[in-house]
Design a protein around this motif. Sequence first.
Motif, PDB file in Angstrom:
ATOM      1  N   ALA A 226       1.699   4.837   0.750  1.00  0.00           N
ATOM      2  CA  ALA A 226       1.732   5.385   2.424  1.00  0.00           C
ATOM      3  C   ALA A 226       1.864   4.325   3.629  1.00  0.00           C
ATOM      4  CB  ALA A 226       0.535   6.459   3.085  1.00  0.00           C
ATOM      5  N   GLU A 227       1.383   3.324   2.701  1.00  0.00           N
ATOM      6  CA  GLU A 227       0.558   1.945   4.427  1.00  0.00           C
ATOM      7  C   GLU A 227       1.291   1.278   4.112  1.00  0.00           C
ATOM      8  OE1 GLU A 227      -0.836   2.693   0.920  1.00  0.00           O
ATOM      9  OE2 GLU A 227      -0.781   0.547  -0.136  1.00  0.00           O
ATOM     10  N   ARG A 228       3.313   2.060   3.722  1.00  0.00           N
ATOM     11  CA  ARG A 228       4.242   0.969   4.054  1.00  0.00           C
ATOM     12  C   ARG A 228       5.247   1.529   4.664  1.00  0.00           C
ATOM     13  NH1 ARG A 228       5.449  -1.485  -1.282  1.00  0.00           N
ATOM     14  NH2 ARG A 228       4.505  -2.417  -2.415  1.00  0.00           N
ATOM     15  N   PHE A 229       4.601   2.736   5.536  1.00  0.00           N
ATOM     16  CA  PHE A 229       5.802   2.990   6.764  1.00  0.00           C
ATOM     17  C   PHE A 229       4.330   2.934   7.510  1.00  0.00           C
ATOM     18  CE2 PHE A 229       6.907   5.982   2.830  1.00  0.00           C
ATOM     19  CZ  PHE A 229       8.458   6.034   2.796  1.00  0.00           C
ATOM     20  N   SER A 230       5.143   2.618   8.879  1.00  0.00           N
ATOM     21  CA  SER A 230       4.916   2.513   9.804  1.00  0.00           C
ATOM     22  C   SER A 230       5.473   2.638  11.560  1.00  0.00           C
ATOM     23  CB  SER A 230       4.304   0.266  10.175  1.00  0.00           C
ATOM     24  OG  SER A 230       5.668   0.494  10.030  1.00  0.00           O
ATOM     25  N   ALA A 231       5.248   2.763  12.581  1.00  0.00           N
ATOM     26  CA  ALA A 231       5.919   3.559  13.835  1.00  0.00           C
ATOM     27  C   ALA A 231       5.337   2.155  15.175  1.00  0.00           C
ATOM     28  CB  ALA A 231       5.509   4.665  14.173  1.00  0.00           C
TER      29      ALA A 231
ATOM     30  N   THR B  46      10.213  -3.867  18.059  1.00  0.00           N
ATOM     31  CA  THR B  46      10.765  -4.079  16.653  1.00  0.00           C
ATOM     32  C   THR B  46      10.152  -4.826  15.426  1.00  0.00           C
ATOM     33  OG1 THR B  46      12.154  -2.034  17.614  1.00  0.00           O
ATOM     34  CG2 THR B  46      12.137  -2.761  15.147  1.00  0.00           C
ATOM     35  N   ILE B  47      10.755  -6.153  16.602  1.00  0.00           N
ATOM     36  CA  ILE B  47      10.714  -7.772  15.814  1.00  0.00           C
ATOM     37  C   ILE B  47       9.115  -8.328  16.174  1.00  0.00           C
ATOM     38  CG2 ILE B  47      10.761 -10.487  16.134  1.00  0.00           C
ATOM     39  CD1 ILE B  47      13.798  -9.211  15.417  1.00  0.00           C
ATOM     40  N   ASP B  48       8.629  -8.371  16.950  1.00  0.00           N
ATOM     41  CA  ASP B  48       7.235  -8.357  16.886  1.00  0.00           C
ATOM     42  C   ASP B  48       6.597  -7.601  15.522  1.00  0.00           C
ATOM     43  OD1 ASP B  48       7.626 -10.207  19.077  1.00  0.00           O
ATOM     44  OD2 ASP B  48       6.774  -9.172  20.986  1.00  0.00           O
ATOM     45  N   HIS B  49       7.096  -6.419  15.311  1.00  0.00           N
ATOM     46  CA  HIS B  49       5.822  -5.294  14.694  1.00  0.00           C
ATOM     47  C   HIS B  49       5.877  -5.930  13.588  1.00  0.00           C
ATOM     48  CE1 HIS B  49       4.666  -1.151  13.286  1.00  0.00           C
ATOM     49  NE2 HIS B  49       5.399  -1.565  12.595  1.00  0.00           N
ATOM     50  N   THR B  50       7.121  -6.212  12.837  1.00  0.00           N
ATOM     51  CA  THR B  50       7.843  -6.116  11.559  1.00  0.00           C
ATOM     52  C   THR B  50       7.251  -7.887  11.082  1.00  0.00           C
ATOM     53  OG1 THR B  50       9.590  -4.876  11.868  1.00  0.00           O
ATOM     54  CG2 THR B  50       9.675  -5.519  10.352  1.00  0.00           C
ATOM     55  N   ARG B  51       7.522  -8.381  12.356  1.00  0.00           N
ATOM     56  CA  ARG B  51       7.140  -9.884  12.250  1.00  0.00           C
ATOM     57  C   ARG B  51       6.065 -10.745  11.787  1.00  0.00           C
ATOM     58  NH1 ARG B  51       8.116 -12.576  17.221  1.00  0.00           N
ATOM     59  NH2 ARG B  51       5.708 -11.856  16.881  1.00  0.00           N
ATOM     60  N   ASP B  52       5.063  -9.739  12.417  1.00  0.00           N
ATOM     61  CA  ASP B  52       3.594  -9.802  12.365  1.00  0.00           C
ATOM     62  C   ASP B  52       3.003  -8.950  11.159  1.00  0.00           C
ATOM     63  OD1 ASP B  52       3.756 -11.087  14.653  1.00  0.00           O
ATOM     64  OD2 ASP B  52       2.357 -10.473  16.255  1.00  0.00           O
ATOM     65  N   TRP B  53       3.340  -8.078  10.670  1.00  0.00           N
ATOM     66  CA  TRP B  53       2.919  -7.860   9.832  1.00  0.00           C
ATOM     67  C   TRP B  53       3.331  -7.840   8.427  1.00  0.00           C
ATOM     68  CZ3 TRP B  53       6.030  -1.717   8.198  1.00  0.00           C
ATOM     69  CH2 TRP B  53       5.339  -0.802   7.559  1.00  0.00           C
ATOM     70  N   LEU B  54       4.802  -9.093   8.227  1.00  0.00           N
ATOM     71  CA  LEU B  54       5.395  -9.706   7.043  1.00  0.00           C
ATOM     72  C   LEU B  54       4.535 -11.149   7.542  1.00  0.00           C
ATOM     73  CD1 LEU B  54       8.983  -9.044   7.795  1.00  0.00           C
ATOM     74  CD2 LEU B  54       6.863  -7.453   5.506  1.00  0.00           C
ATOM     75  N   ARG B  55       4.433 -11.962   8.306  1.00  0.00           N
ATOM     76  CA  ARG B  55       3.790 -12.658   8.359  1.00  0.00           C
ATOM     77  C   ARG B  55       2.719 -13.207   8.919  1.00  0.00           C
ATOM     78  NH1 ARG B  55       8.691 -16.930  10.318  1.00  0.00           N
ATOM     79  NH2 ARG B  55       9.155 -15.009  11.753  1.00  0.00           N
TER      80      ARG B  55
ATOM     81  N   ASN C 138       0.277  -6.754   3.934  1.00  0.00           N
ATOM     82  CA  ASN C 138      -0.381  -5.523   4.790  1.00  0.00           C
ATOM     83  C   ASN C 138      -1.200  -5.968   5.561  1.00  0.00           C
ATOM     84  OD1 ASN C 138      -0.131  -5.036   1.888  1.00  0.00           O
ATOM     85  ND2 ASN C 138      -1.332  -6.875   1.185  1.00  0.00           N
ATOM     86  N   TRP C 139      -1.536  -4.413   5.792  1.00  0.00           N
ATOM     87  CA  TRP C 139      -2.982  -4.660   7.809  1.00  0.00           C
ATOM     88  C   TRP C 139      -3.841  -3.515   7.218  1.00  0.00           C
ATOM     89  CZ3 TRP C 139      -4.134   0.595   7.672  1.00  0.00           C
ATOM     90  CH2 TRP C 139      -2.675   1.568   6.747  1.00  0.00           C
ATOM     91  N   GLU C 140      -5.002  -4.151   8.102  1.00  0.00           N
ATOM     92  CA  GLU C 140      -5.991  -3.586   8.170  1.00  0.00           C
ATOM     93  C   GLU C 140      -6.452  -2.652   9.323  1.00  0.00           C
ATOM     94  OE1 GLU C 140      -9.810  -5.112   6.546  1.00  0.00           O
ATOM     95  OE2 GLU C 140      -7.971  -6.154   5.077  1.00  0.00           O
ATOM     96  N   ILE C 141      -7.218  -1.816   9.274  1.00  0.00           N
ATOM     97  CA  ILE C 141      -7.609  -1.455  11.147  1.00  0.00           C
ATOM     98  C   ILE C 141      -8.777  -2.152  11.213  1.00  0.00           C
ATOM     99  CG2 ILE C 141      -8.389   0.582  11.962  1.00  0.00           C
ATOM    100  CD1 ILE C 141      -7.087   2.775   9.972  1.00  0.00           C
ATOM    101  N   VAL C 142      -9.104  -2.802  12.181  1.00  0.00           N
ATOM    102  CA  VAL C 142     -10.245  -3.013  12.765  1.00  0.00           C
ATOM    103  C   VAL C 142     -11.144  -2.538  13.130  1.00  0.00           C
ATOM    104  CG1 VAL C 142     -11.206  -4.217  14.995  1.00  0.00           C
ATOM    105  CG2 VAL C 142      -8.681  -5.083  14.608  1.00  0.00           C
TER     106      VAL C 142
ATOM    107  N   VAL D 296      -5.015  -3.392  14.216  1.00  0.00           N
ATOM    108  CA  VAL D 296      -5.441  -4.106  13.394  1.00  0.00           C
ATOM    109  C   VAL D 296      -4.926  -5.360  13.582  1.00  0.00           C
ATOM    110  CG1 VAL D 296      -3.451  -1.590  12.881  1.00  0.00           C
ATOM    111  CG2 VAL D 296      -2.630  -3.447  13.226  1.00  0.00           C
ATOM    112  N   THR D 297      -5.563  -5.503  11.679  1.00  0.00           N
ATOM    113  CA  THR D 297      -4.841  -7.531  11.801  1.00  0.00           C
ATOM    114  C   THR D 297      -3.888  -6.789  10.183  1.00  0.00           C
ATOM    115  OG1 THR D 297      -6.497  -7.406   9.811  1.00  0.00           O
ATOM    116  CG2 THR D 297      -7.167  -8.204  12.633  1.00  0.00           C
ATOM    117  N   THR D 298      -3.142  -7.969  10.407  1.00  0.00           N
ATOM    118  CA  THR D 298      -1.836  -8.138   9.014  1.00  0.00           C
ATOM    119  C   THR D 298      -2.293  -9.129   8.416  1.00  0.00           C
ATOM    120  OG1 THR D 298      -0.019  -8.900  10.694  1.00  0.00           O
ATOM    121  CG2 THR D 298      -0.499  -6.934  10.143  1.00  0.00           C
ATOM    122  N   LYS D 299      -1.928  -9.644   7.074  1.00  0.00           N
ATOM    123  CA  LYS D 299      -1.593 -10.785   6.652  1.00  0.00           C
ATOM    124  C   LYS D 299      -0.649 -10.718   4.949  1.00  0.00           C
ATOM    125  CE  LYS D 299      -4.516 -14.353   4.886  1.00  0.00           C
ATOM    126  NZ  LYS D 299      -4.978 -14.637   3.660  1.00  0.00           N
TER     127      LYS D 299
END
Length: 328
Positions: free
Chosen positions: A149-154, A246-255, A291-295, A285-288
């Motif tokens: 489920a955590e692979r889906f985001s909006a 859309t780029i910022d969101h997905t780039r930060d999620w991956l990187r 993966n993401w984690e809710i602050v 959220v923070t991402t690494k």
Amino acid sequence: STTPVKVAVTGAAGNVSYGLLFRIASGALLGPDTPVELRLLEITPALKALEGVVMELEDSAFPGLAGIEIGDDPNVIFDGVNVALLVGARPRTKGMERGELLSANGAIFTGQGKALNDHAADDVRITVTGNPANTNALIAKSNAPDIPAERFSALTRLDHNRALAQLAKKAGVHVTELKKMTIWGNHSATQFPDIFHAEVAGKNAAEVVNDQAWVENDFLPTVQKRGAAIIEARGASSAASAAAATIDHTRDWLRGTAEGDWTSMSVVSDGSYGVPEGLISSFPVTTKDGNWEIVQGLELNDFSRGKIDASVAELGEERDAVQELGLI
Ligand code: NAX
């Protein structure tokens, strides 16, 4: 040579994608050293227009663009994709009832959820930009039981970026001086842009601004209604800024998000901050490493609590509506 990352984009002949595809191909999403293969999905009548976009992508001679595949069958286009950007959706047209809008999008996102479930790569990450983004993501997730489920985001990053721009103007600083902005709730006019935990050059933003009337009567409505203001001014809805977000969101999620900062993403709730488990709601959220984690542990004042509750209630109503339609 490195194996190309397969990036699917739906609604690929549309306005947002016209801003998005060229940036992905130029390396803005995955970095300049990672080759990308674009997998572009459209509905059959839009394939001809999409061929024109493909011609322009070819004509850009991007060094990192390893290949392009286009088509109208998600089962083919989503085969082996590592990233899926679900931009295409059915817009609300004049006289269309809410129920009709939800069922039209339901058909799209149940089908795409199933196709991702059956064909995407094991490491797939999915970003839904097409509206109603949170509920479309919920529908896709519910139809993809084999994908975590955590692979889906909006996408609420556009709202986040809009909030940064407004705060920077008010504080008289550049956006790079700002940290810890949060969008809570739904990507809709009920969203809550929260500056109470944000920082301006290391100081609490609400204290720097020191103007609750501005927060309530100017900042909030400006961010919440920015989409409508752009339609009014431009005669067309936000496209390049939505692509950038859309780029910022997905780039930060991956990187990964920067140390000492966070971003806003709509992700599946684990019950944090009283948001019912399972809803796809916007959080800090923070991402690494993908993966993401809710602050955790942010104190919410009564004003914030009321705004978040109202937006989350709207998400609950949308969920109930699509549940009644049998889409989830
Ligand atoms: P367009 O109408 O220009 O493009 C949408 C494209 O999707 C069309 O080419 C259409 O043929 C295609 N499409 C429709 N059904 C499809 C399907 N089943 N499979 C594949 N493609 C399909 O809209 P555009 O301005 O590009 O906006 C795209 C979506 O983003 C809309 O839903 C819009 O509401 C949403 N937005 C979301 C934002 C956000 O912050 N989350 C902001 C920008 C944007 O308005």
